[in-house]
Design a protein around this motif. Structure first.
Motif: not given
Ligand SMILES: CSC[C@H]1O[C@H](OP(=O)(O)O)[C@H](O)[C@@H]1O
Ligand SMILES: Nc1ncnc2[nH]cnc12
Length: 304
Positions: A171-173, A190-195
């Motif tokens: 999760v990206i916050c 691209q960072f690898g965040g999914d949600i």
């Protein structure tokens, strides 16, 4: 709180989840902490077994508190002060992946912090006491592993058809309150965040500093802004899905909280977080300011 009435499990509701169903409200309590008052009074409810659950509405009962303004330290400290050892938090999130559709549930196991230092993210600043908590695994792995199959089972039995659950996601916050630009949304992928949400930091960090097992059950409301040829997310779109998601989240809470209470009460399974702060303090006890020790003893016994 009467010590005989210790509440072991806390629940934090996010957007759309301002109260729980199917529980008997015992009382609403106002807890004042050294970090101020929580987002809402704490609702103490009992499960059919008599076990107690504490509920806080993250944005206030009428959604008046922005993500950047949530009094996270007060929320977590208040829960800790009434005995809470595990928190099941809920969050409405945007999806950064095609396969995570609106309406799906997600239990993430990693976080990327893109908040902007506007939030009080530690109990240990300006106190003269230096502490570095371990945060490589931001959620309780054991609580996640305990909760996931139970959530899966509950979601399989939803009366409008099964709801999908994704685990092992990141999760990206973000800070908000505006949603991401298309370029940011693509970068987060691209960072690898999914949600993506606006609330897991610092809530999860503060829970760790209080040695509280913390898990986040997310409900997807939209595809954020990364999809070419599709309009970027709006509140209107989020709200459309929020109602159905909140109903499913309430069903999950109702089916899950007794089991979480029981496993915490056993005191055996969730032992990875308890005690993690014992050796996290770099400042020698004899040079710690007395006022800081008193304040910090509200959340951790080591300072008493
Ligand atoms: C209402 S859309 C953005 C808002 O929704 C999520 O809130 P919560 O995590 O409390 O469910 C997201 O984090 C934003 O705060
Ligand atoms: N797209 C999004 N970005 C950030 N937080 C959200 N909460 C729900 N949808 C979101």
């Amino acid at each position: 709180m009467d010590p005989n009435e210790t509440v072991l499990v806390g629940c934090i509701g996010g957007s759309g989840l301002y109260h729980l169903d199917n529980l008997t409200v015992v009382k609403k309590i106002h807890v004042n902490t050294p970090w101020g008052e929580p987002s809402s009074p704490i609702t103490i409810s009992s499960l059919p077994s008599g076990a107690l659950i504490a509920f806080i509405s993250r944005h206030g009962p009428h959604h008046t508190i922005t993500p950047s303004e949530v009094p996270n330290r007060a929320n977590i400290a208040a829960l800790k002060s009434i005995g809470v050892q595990a928190i099941v938090a809920f969050s409405a999130v945007g999806s950064l992946r095609e396969e995570i559709a609106p309406g799906d549930f997600i239990i993430p196991d990693q976080v990327i912090d893109r908040t902007k230092s506007l939030r009080e993210d530690t109990f240990f600043r300006n106190e003269g006491v230096v502490v570095h908590s371990m945060f490589g695994d931001p959620f309780s792995n054991k609580l996640n592993a305990f909760v996931a199959p139970r959530v899966q089972k509950i979601l399989e039995e939803q009366h409008d058809g099964p709801v999908k659950l994704h685990t092992g996601k990141t999760v990206i916050c973000m800070e908000g309150p505006a949603f991401s630009t298309r370029a940011e949304s693509l970068m987060y992928r691209q960072f690898g965040g999914d949600i993506i949400n606006m609330s897991v930091v610092p809530e999860s960090k503060l829970a760790r500093e209080c040695e509280i097992d913390y898990t986040l059950i997310c409900t997807s409301t939209d595809y954020d802004a990364w999809r070419v040829g599709h309009a970027p997310v709006t509140v209107e779109e989020v709200v459309k899905t929020l109602h159905t998601n909140a109903g499913n989240a309430r069903a999950v809470a109702a089916g899950l909280l007794q089991d979480v209470h029981d496993v915490v009460a056993e005191g055996k399974v969730l032992d990875e977080i308890k005690g993690c702060m014992r050796f996290a303090c770099v400042t020698r006890s004899d040079v710690q300011p007395e006022a800081a020790k008193k304040k910090l003893s509200f959340i951790l016994p080591y300072f008493a």
